[in-house]
Enzyme design. Structure first.
Site, mmCIF file in Angstrom:
data_model
loop_
_atom_site.group_PDB
_atom_site.id
_atom_site.type_symbol
_atom_site.label_atom_id
_atom_site.label_comp_id
_atom_site.label_asym_id
_atom_site.label_seq_id
_atom_site.Cartn_x
_atom_site.Cartn_y
_atom_site.Cartn_z
ATOM 1 N N GLU A 104 -19.042 21.554 -15.780
ATOM 2 C CA GLU A 104 -19.410 20.448 -16.379
ATOM 3 C C GLU A 104 -18.621 19.296 -15.689
ATOM 4 O O GLU A 104 -18.839 18.392 -15.143
ATOM 5 C CB GLU A 104 -19.277 20.082 -18.049
ATOM 6 C CG GLU A 104 -20.397 21.062 -18.793
ATOM 7 C CD GLU A 104 -20.020 21.001 -20.213
ATOM 8 O OE1 GLU A 104 -20.376 20.048 -20.790
ATOM 9 O OE2 GLU A 104 -19.240 21.903 -20.605
ATOM 10 N N GLN A 158 -7.269 -1.712 4.244
ATOM 11 C CA GLN A 158 -6.249 -1.149 3.660
ATOM 12 C C GLN A 158 -6.522 -0.286 2.545
ATOM 13 O O GLN A 158 -6.100 0.928 2.237
ATOM 14 C CB GLN A 158 -5.219 -2.056 3.022
ATOM 15 C CG GLN A 158 -3.987 -1.574 2.472
ATOM 16 C CD GLN A 158 -2.877 -2.556 2.427
ATOM 17 O OE1 GLN A 158 -2.349 -2.767 3.327
ATOM 18 N NE2 GLN A 158 -2.450 -2.970 1.154
ATOM 19 N N SER A 215 0.647 -1.216 0.173
ATOM 20 C CA SER A 215 0.167 -0.152 0.055
ATOM 21 C C SER A 215 0.868 1.326 0.076
ATOM 22 O O SER A 215 0.058 2.258 0.028
ATOM 23 C CB SER A 215 -0.939 0.051 1.214
ATOM 24 O OG SER A 215 -0.375 -0.093 2.199
ATOM 25 N N TYR A 273 -9.653 -5.738 13.041
ATOM 26 C CA TYR A 273 -9.080 -5.354 11.819
ATOM 27 C C TYR A 273 -9.135 -6.583 10.756
ATOM 28 O O TYR A 273 -8.823 -7.751 11.130
ATOM 29 C CB TYR A 273 -7.495 -5.001 12.038
ATOM 30 C CG TYR A 273 -6.932 -4.591 10.849
ATOM 31 C CD1 TYR A 273 -6.935 -3.308 10.172
ATOM 32 C CD2 TYR A 273 -6.105 -5.350 10.132
ATOM 33 C CE1 TYR A 273 -6.388 -2.762 9.257
ATOM 34 C CE2 TYR A 273 -5.462 -5.185 8.803
ATOM 35 C CZ TYR A 273 -5.810 -3.712 8.600
ATOM 36 O OH TYR A 273 -4.991 -3.646 7.197
ATOM 37 N N LYS A 296 -8.038 4.076 2.521
ATOM 38 C CA LYS A 296 -7.140 5.339 2.099
ATOM 39 C C LYS A 296 -7.322 5.612 0.926
ATOM 40 O O LYS A 296 -7.504 6.841 0.395
ATOM 41 C CB LYS A 296 -6.030 4.928 2.578
ATOM 42 C CG LYS A 296 -5.881 5.090 4.133
ATOM 43 C CD LYS A 296 -4.350 4.456 4.715
ATOM 44 C CE LYS A 296 -4.336 3.177 4.539
ATOM 45 N NZ LYS A 296 -5.258 2.119 5.435
ATOM 46 N N ASN A 302 -2.099 -1.751 13.446
ATOM 47 C CA ASN A 302 -3.474 -1.414 13.560
ATOM 48 C C ASN A 302 -4.027 -0.229 13.988
ATOM 49 O O ASN A 302 -4.704 0.479 13.479
ATOM 50 C CB ASN A 302 -4.291 -2.881 14.145
ATOM 51 C CG ASN A 302 -4.187 -3.999 13.259
ATOM 52 O OD1 ASN A 302 -3.581 -3.798 12.128
ATOM 53 N ND2 ASN A 302 -4.702 -5.188 13.760
ATOM 54 N N ASN A 338 -17.112 26.740 -24.179
ATOM 55 C CA ASN A 338 -17.983 25.898 -23.291
ATOM 56 C C ASN A 338 -17.775 25.925 -21.834
ATOM 57 O O ASN A 338 -16.530 26.206 -21.320
ATOM 58 C CB ASN A 338 -17.603 24.337 -23.752
ATOM 59 C CG ASN A 338 -18.006 23.876 -25.202
ATOM 60 O OD1 ASN A 338 -19.075 24.768 -25.632
ATOM 61 N ND2 ASN A 338 -17.059 23.162 -25.858
ATOM 62 N N SER A 346 -14.127 24.873 -28.630
ATOM 63 C CA SER A 346 -14.471 23.337 -29.373
ATOM 64 C C SER A 346 -13.428 23.041 -30.418
ATOM 65 O O SER A 346 -12.778 24.098 -31.079
ATOM 66 C CB SER A 346 -15.855 23.306 -30.072
ATOM 67 O OG SER A 346 -15.740 22.473 -31.143
ATOM 68 N N LYS A 357 -17.574 28.191 -30.319
ATOM 69 C CA LYS A 357 -18.071 27.647 -29.118
ATOM 70 C C LYS A 357 -17.233 28.477 -27.722
ATOM 71 O O LYS A 357 -16.256 28.432 -28.040
ATOM 72 C CB LYS A 357 -18.068 26.072 -28.902
ATOM 73 C CG LYS A 357 -18.915 25.268 -29.652
ATOM 74 C CD LYS A 357 -20.679 25.567 -29.175
ATOM 75 C CE LYS A 357 -20.750 24.512 -27.973
ATOM 76 N NZ LYS A 357 -20.690 23.186 -28.478
ATOM 77 N N THR A 381 -39.406 26.961 -10.293
ATOM 78 C CA THR A 381 -39.561 25.616 -9.847
ATOM 79 C C THR A 381 -39.927 24.895 -10.903
ATOM 80 O O THR A 381 -40.577 25.252 -12.016
ATOM 81 C CB THR A 381 -40.796 25.688 -8.668
ATOM 82 O OG1 THR A 381 -41.944 25.920 -9.504
ATOM 83 C CG2 THR A 381 -40.371 26.528 -7.700
ATOM 84 N N HIS A 382 -39.646 23.300 -10.943
ATOM 85 C CA HIS A 382 -40.012 22.620 -12.176
ATOM 86 C C HIS A 382 -39.187 22.967 -13.422
ATOM 87 O O HIS A 382 -39.476 22.768 -14.600
ATOM 88 C CB HIS A 382 -41.294 22.369 -12.428
ATOM 89 C CG HIS A 382 -42.155 22.003 -11.295
ATOM 90 N ND1 HIS A 382 -42.446 20.835 -10.988
ATOM 91 C CD2 HIS A 382 -42.530 22.961 -10.450
ATOM 92 C CE1 HIS A 382 -43.103 20.793 -9.794
ATOM 93 N NE2 HIS A 382 -43.345 22.186 -9.566
HETATM 94 N N1 ARG Z 1 -1.232 -0.978 5.690
HETATM 95 C C1 ARG Z 1 -1.942 -1.504 6.422
HETATM 96 C C2 ARG Z 1 -3.578 -0.909 6.409
HETATM 97 O O1 ARG Z 1 -3.577 0.145 5.986
HETATM 98 C C3 ARG Z 1 -1.559 -1.240 7.561
HETATM 99 C C4 ARG Z 1 -2.299 -2.312 8.873
HETATM 100 C C5 ARG Z 1 -1.566 -3.564 8.503
HETATM 101 N N2 ARG Z 1 -2.019 -4.480 9.720
HETATM 102 C C6 ARG Z 1 -1.912 -5.640 9.554
HETATM 103 N N3 ARG Z 1 -2.336 -6.422 10.425
HETATM 104 N N4 ARG Z 1 -1.639 -6.399 8.380
HETATM 105 O O2 ARG Z 1 -4.286 -1.392 6.762
#
Ligand code: ARG
Length: 497
Positions: free
Chosen positions: A329, A361, A57, A356, A364, A143, A324, A316, A322, A188-189
């Site tokens: 958009e 993972q 990751s 966990y 994010k 974790n 735009n 365009s 044009k 409205t509408h």
């Molecule tokens: N890179 C992991 C995540 O974002 C960190 C936690 C990993 N924990 C584990 N028990 N493998 O979730």
């Protein structure tokens, strides 16, 4: 551009690190062996290279680095405080953390997929400089580490989005202030309904974005609880001081007391904040998408109410005439992406057993993207709106449609003692008459009007004065000119720099 870059800066306590880091990521030879260096004790063979590439990751979570470094500093300071690290060890680790922090800021740290994530990459880099850092992970798991890093990130992200929203609010307010005497039909509408000032319409946007600010501020507060010390899921047998680390990281209430999460299992499994952030971004994106749609309509030749700034439009490749409204958009389009991220998060979390699971993972990916997109979207909207001008002539033509004041005529009859339901009917007949005669509503001949209702023998035409119509609407939240001035003053005060 400058503000959007600075949205990615963070100053944990001192010193600012600027993100995003230059690309310095790559898998290396002997990946499997390196990876075993961190958790490989029980394994006889390393993972397949395919698995490493699949499970890494660091390619995306490296942007948590400033927060991870802050957490490492706080955690080791705490370990020293409770006697699990000597002063010498702490000093050596903190010095190495400074070096690694600078390497990262300069784009010199080689992120390595073999070490999976940002946490293990940083730990390895620090340990290489200071072998004492072999003790850094004492009484901690990735974790609770990733949960803590993420909360710091979300505090930073919500703060940054609030700043962008306030800048946007100020721009909308100044356009509203300048257009208090320009009137357009409200719809409205998507049918012309009643006249409003441009300022009143724009103040509706200010209301919408002010609710977003409230949502992001609430998120900042909800993120302000420290999960560090929850360990993998069941805390630790070692004598840690959770409050010490929490205070070090700024997880405190107004009085400076540490705010600690109170269930170690929930603390590492909980992703509510991710959902909250996804939701706050989703609502905000829904708002700017609707605003964008309004302005796209206003900008069309059919409406012709506004002129957009060249800087936020494109031409365009085929049609030379044009211009735009691409920025708007794209804002409308990107809202789909931001809302989609929330859906991804829900789907990812909903079936997971406590605590966990590695699925998490992926959380994010969504919040980083939502944060980046919401940040650039708010700036583009601000740029487009602040460069937009109203075409007073077209607005005046559109709002001169007497039908827009049909309701005012019904109200006039009510004031003459006619029941509203009857008044509504009477004005309906007047509208039909006007249509039949092909004249505007206010030009129905007096004789015809009187035949429709005896009260229409009087000075009913006074209602077709726009100034009068607006002045008649001075209740709280209405588009009367005094009310608009009040609202502009209130919001301007709220968002004064
Ligand atoms: N890179 C992991 C995540 O974002 C960190 C936690 C990993 N924990 C584990 N028990 N493998 O979730």
């Amino acid at each position: 551009m400058a503000a959007w870059r600075s949205a990615a800066t963070f100053a944990p306590h001192s010193g600012t690190i600027v993100l995003p880091y230059p690309e310095a990521f790559g898998a290396s030879d002997g990946m499997a062996k390196k990876s075993q260096a961190t958790w490989g004790g029980r394994f006889s063979k390393g993972p397949a290279e395919l698995m490493l590439n699949f499970s890494e990751s660091v390619s995306f979570d490296k942007r948590l680095a400033p927060f991870d470094i802050a957490v490492n500093r706080a955690h080791t300071a705490m370990l020293h405080h409770v006697g699990l690290l000597s002063r010498r060890e702490l000093k050596a680790i903190h010095k190495a953390l400074d070096v690694v922090e600078k390497q990262i800021a300069d784009g010199k740290l080689k992120w390595d997929a073999a070490f999976e994530d940002v946490h293990m990459n940083i730990e390895q880099a620090v340990t290489k400089i200071a072998p004492e850092a072999a003790k850094m992970h004492t009484a901690r798991s990735r974790n609770d580490q990733v949960a803590t890093d993420s909360r710091l990130f979300l505090k930073h992200a919500s703060e940054s989005v609030v700043k962008l929203l306030k800048t946007l609010q100020r721009s909308i307010l100044s356009i509203a202030e300048a257009n208090q005497n320009v009137f357009i039909p409200g719809y409205t509408h998507l049918q012309r309904a009643q006249p409003v000032s441009v300022a009143h319409h724009l103040l509706a946007y200010v209301e919408m974005f002010s609710r977003d600010i409230v949502r992001f501020e609430a998120l900042h507060d909800a993120a302000n609880w420290c999960p560090l010390g929850s360990g993998a899921l069941a805390g630790t047998t070692l004598p840690i001081d959770r409050a010490f680390a929490a205070k070090h990281l700024g997880f405190v209430d107004k009085r400076g007391n540490a705010r600690l999460t109170t269930n170690s299992m929930d603390a590492v499994a909980d992703r509510d904040l991710f959902l909250d952030f996804g939701h706050a971004c989703g609502v905000c994106a829904t708002h700017f998408s609707r605003v964008a749609e309004d302005i796209i309509l206003w900008n069309s030749s059919e409406f012709g109410y506004v002129e957009l700034p060249d800087a936020f439009c494109t031409g365009s490749s085929l049609m030379p005439q044009k211009k735009n409204p691409d920025s708007l958009e794209l804002l409308r389009g990107k809202s789909g992406r931001i809302i989609g991220s929330l859906q991804s998060l829900y789907t990812m979390v909903k079936g997971l057993p406590l605590t966990y699971n590695r699925d998490l993972q992926e959380d994010k990916v969504q919040i980083f993207d939502s944060f980046d997109q919401i940040s650039i979207c708010l700036q583009v909207l601000e740029g487009t709106i602040s460069g937009m001008s109203f075409r007073d002539d077209n607005c005046a033509t559109a709002v001169s449609d007497a039908g827009l004041l049909a309701t005012d005529l019904a109200d006039w009859l009510v004031n003459e003692g006619v029941a509203f339901r009857d008044a509504h009917h009477v004005v309906g007949s007047m509208v039909a008459k006007a249509e039949g005669l092909k004249v505007p509503l206010n030009e129905v001949p007096q004789a015809d009007a009187k035949k429709i209702h005896r009260k229409l023998g009087g000075d009913w035409r006074v209602v077709f004065d726009l100034g009068r119509a607006m002045k008649a609407r001075e209740g709280v939240g209405m588009p009367g000119p005094k009310q608009i001035k009040k609202q502009i003053a209130r919001w301007t005060k709220a968002y004064a720099k």
